[in-house]
Design an enzyme around this catalytic site. Structure first.
Site: not given
Length: 364
Positions: A156-158, A177-178
């Site tokens: 996951p980005c978020n 967000q990473r």
């Protein structure tokens, strides 16, 4: 090269306004970095984006060519807590590239929010309805045990969201967000997904929608995609005496009176909304084989049903019938609703390409 800022804050009305601003910033200050999917142009600092009106979530830039059918269906699929791959392949075949087994995703947002880690949304809505000053409503996507050292195509980005109510009772959401692909993710699918989630939870609580903020680390665009869209940056670059250009915004009455498009709210009792979302997704899954009574759907969900039904016609029929049938279905809906306008323009761009090829073939 040393940069004189450690972060950047963008305050915008909506995502349609945010995208060209973001491209202009990367054009001026972006640095080339590498990623697993090729070179990117990245901001050398985190970027914070706050939307004053997050429900104005549709992008109309033709150069971006955002797929409204995908954005709409995926957002409903997330709210339903699903994690299966097949429904999204109807709108973008490359989704198969992000599944480890071709059947399900490793970390689908909705599945983690509503099923895998319990129904976090229900708990958040209950807490904020009972106590508008609650500060513990954190929606978790990231799992250290499942994601931190995992080899997967779908990390996951978020990673986390916070839900808090403002001084006037409105629901404000912050997304962390990473990694933030500004074209496909942050100012594309994510802006739709997260604002739909925000509006859904606000409907559950029974409060207004406030601001949506994205706190983005590694804010970037893939170089090949950026180069195709860099012209959008010219829309907002300063002109003489550093006066910004006016950006045409279809939602704003100052540039179009009345506005060219309007949005329909996602409102109603949460149980009824869930039933309607399931009904529309079931129809999409079965190829709209059954005639759903759209009169029994709320205005937003009736539009969602019609838009996705138009895509099914476009997807399954041959040209030119695919264009005629899809546009005919869209003509049954309110002509100025944002999703309808975006769908009509998306189909129209493809029809123009097809017609040009036909003319070229006839003249050969």
């Amino acid at each position: 090269m040393k940069h004189d800022v450690s972060s950047l804050v963008l305050s915008v009305r909506n995502v349609h306004e945010a995208l060209p601003l973001a491209l202009a910033i990367l054009n001026r200050q972006g640095v080339q970095r590498q990623s697993r999917n090729g070179p990117v142009l990245a901001a050398p600092f985190p970027v914070v984006t706050t939307y004053e009106r997050p429900c104005e979530r549709v992008i109309f830039w033709s150069a971006r060519d955002a797929n409204p059918f995908l954005h709409l269906c995926e957002s409903l699929w997330i709210l339903a807590g699903r994690g299966d791959v097949a429904p999204l392949l109807r709108y973008a075949k490359n989704f198969a590239n992000y599944s480890d087994d071709g059947v399900k995703f490793h970390a689908p947002y909705g599945y983690r929010w509503r099923r895998q880690f319990g129904d976090q949304l229900a708990k958040i809505a209950k807490r904020l309805a009972a106590d508008p000053d609650d500060r513990r409503c954190v929606l978790q996507t990231w799992s250290a045990s499942l994601d931190l050292d995992m080899e997967s195509k779908d990390i996951p980005c978020n990673v986390m969201l916070t839900f808090q109510r403002g001084a006037d009772g409105e629901l404000n959401v912050v997304v962390f967000q990473r990694s933030a692909d500004i074209i496909w993710g942050t100012y594309g699918a994510n802006a739709v997904q997260m604002s739909m989630l925000q509006e859904y939870v606000a409907a559950w609580i029974g409060c207004p929608v406030g601001t949506l903020t994205q706190v983005s680390v590694n804010w970037h665009a893939y170089v090949d995609v950026f180069e195709k869209m860099a012209a959008l940056a010219d829309e907002v670059e300063p002109v003489i005496y550093s006066v910004p250009r006016q950006v045409e915004n279809p939602y704003v009455s100052e540039t179009a009176n009345p506005p060219r498009v309007r949005m329909l709210p996602l409102i109603g009792p949460i149980g009824a909304l869930d039933v309607e979302i399931d009904r529309v997704l079931t129809q999409a899954d079965t190829g709209f084989q059954y005639d759903a009574a759209t009169a029994r759907l709320s205005p937003f969900m009736a539009v969602a049903y019609g838009v996705l039904r138009a895509h099914e016609a476009w997807r399954t029929l041959a040209a030119p019938e695919r264009f005629d049938r899809a546009l005919a279905i869209l003509s049954e809906l309110s002509a100025d609703v944002d999703w309808v306008v975006a769908a009509r323009e998306w189909i129209g761009r493809r029809q123009a390409v097809w017609e040009a090829k036909q003319l070229a073939g006839a003249g050969a």
